[in-house]
Design a protein around this motif. Structure first.
Motif, short mmCIF file in Angstrom:
data_model
loop_
_atom_site.label_atom_id
_atom_site.label_comp_id
_atom_site.label_asym_id
_atom_site.label_seq_id
_atom_site.Cartn_x
_atom_site.Cartn_y
_atom_site.Cartn_z
N SER A 36 13.01 -0.26 -25.83
CA SER A 36 11.76 -0.56 -26.52
C SER A 36 10.54 -0.24 -25.67
N THR A 37 10.72 0.02 -24.38
CA THR A 37 9.60 0.39 -23.52
C THR A 37 10.01 1.51 -22.57
N GLY A 38 9.02 2.27 -22.17
CA GLY A 38 9.25 3.31 -21.18
C GLY A 38 9.64 2.73 -19.84
N ASP A 39 9.05 1.58 -19.50
CA ASP A 39 9.37 0.93 -18.24
C ASP A 39 10.86 0.58 -18.16
N ASN A 40 11.39 0.00 -19.23
CA ASN A 40 12.82 -0.35 -19.25
C ASN A 40 13.70 0.89 -19.17
N PHE A 41 13.28 1.95 -19.85
CA PHE A 41 14.01 3.21 -19.79
C PHE A 41 14.08 3.72 -18.35
N LEU A 42 12.94 3.75 -17.67
CA LEU A 42 12.91 4.25 -16.30
C LEU A 42 13.74 3.39 -15.35
N LYS A 43 13.71 2.08 -15.54
CA LYS A 43 14.50 1.19 -14.68
C LYS A 43 15.99 1.46 -14.82
N ALA A 44 16.43 1.80 -16.03
CA ALA A 44 17.86 1.98 -16.30
C ALA A 44 18.31 3.44 -16.23
N PHE A 45 17.39 4.36 -16.02
CA PHE A 45 17.67 5.79 -16.14
C PHE A 45 18.90 6.25 -15.33
N ASP A 46 19.08 5.74 -14.15
CA ASP A 46 20.21 6.18 -13.32
C ASP A 46 21.55 5.56 -13.73
N SER A 47 21.54 4.66 -14.71
CA SER A 47 22.78 3.96 -15.06
C SER A 47 23.51 4.56 -16.27
N PHE A 48 23.03 5.66 -16.81
CA PHE A 48 23.69 6.29 -17.96
C PHE A 48 23.53 7.80 -17.88
N ALA A 49 24.35 8.49 -18.65
CA ALA A 49 24.26 9.95 -18.76
C ALA A 49 23.89 10.29 -20.20
N CYS A 50 23.01 11.27 -20.37
CA CYS A 50 22.64 11.69 -21.72
C CYS A 50 22.29 13.17 -21.71
N ASP A 51 22.29 13.74 -22.91
CA ASP A 51 21.91 15.13 -23.10
C ASP A 51 20.48 15.26 -23.62
N VAL A 52 20.07 14.26 -24.42
CA VAL A 52 18.77 14.31 -25.09
C VAL A 52 18.12 12.94 -25.03
N VAL A 53 16.80 12.92 -24.79
CA VAL A 53 16.02 11.69 -24.87
C VAL A 53 14.97 11.88 -25.97
N LEU A 54 15.01 11.00 -26.96
CA LEU A 54 13.98 10.99 -28.01
C LEU A 54 12.96 9.95 -27.58
N MET A 55 11.78 10.41 -27.16
CA MET A 55 10.79 9.55 -26.53
C MET A 55 9.52 9.45 -27.37
N ASP A 56 9.15 8.21 -27.69
CA ASP A 56 7.86 7.96 -28.32
C ASP A 56 6.78 8.27 -27.30
N ILE A 57 5.69 8.85 -27.72
CA ILE A 57 4.62 9.20 -26.78
C ILE A 57 3.67 8.04 -26.56
N ASN A 58 3.32 7.33 -27.62
CA ASN A 58 2.31 6.27 -27.53
C ASN A 58 2.98 4.91 -27.55
N MET A 59 3.21 4.36 -26.34
CA MET A 59 3.85 3.05 -26.21
C MET A 59 3.03 2.19 -25.26
N PRO A 60 3.14 0.86 -25.39
CA PRO A 60 2.48 0.00 -24.42
C PRO A 60 3.15 0.16 -23.05
N GLY A 61 2.42 -0.13 -21.98
CA GLY A 61 2.97 0.10 -20.65
C GLY A 61 2.91 1.58 -20.37
N LYS A 62 3.99 2.11 -19.82
CA LYS A 62 4.05 3.56 -19.55
C LYS A 62 4.22 4.32 -20.86
#
Length: 70
Positions: A36-62
């Motif tokens: 639900s947030t970019g911050d949470n995504f970045l914190k967990a980024f090294d803990s999973f593998a993916c091919d595609v990230v669908l990222m909202d551009i306008n979010m609170p926080g980062k």
């Protein structure tokens, strides 16, 4: 052929849930995680593998743009 692994980063819960549902219906796509947030995504980024990230551009926080830059 292995499934395409997708991560969703979207602050709007209804949109995030709809995206997860629609993508999970495709036989060749696997939704690995969603955030639900970019911050949470970045914190967990090294803990999973993916091919595609669908990222909202306008979010609170980062914003999505800041996350992609990192």
């Amino acid at each position: 052929m292995p499934a395409i692994k997708v991560v969703i980063v979207e602050d709007d819960k209804e949109i995030r849930n709809l995206m997860e549902f629609l993508l999970s219906e495709a036989p060749d796509i696997e939704v690995v995680r969603s955030f639900s947030t970019g911050d949470n995504f970045l914190k967990a980024f090294d803990s999973f593998a993916c091919d595609v990230v669908l990222m909202d551009i306008n979010m609170p926080g980062k914003s999505g743009l800041e996350c992609v830059a990192e």
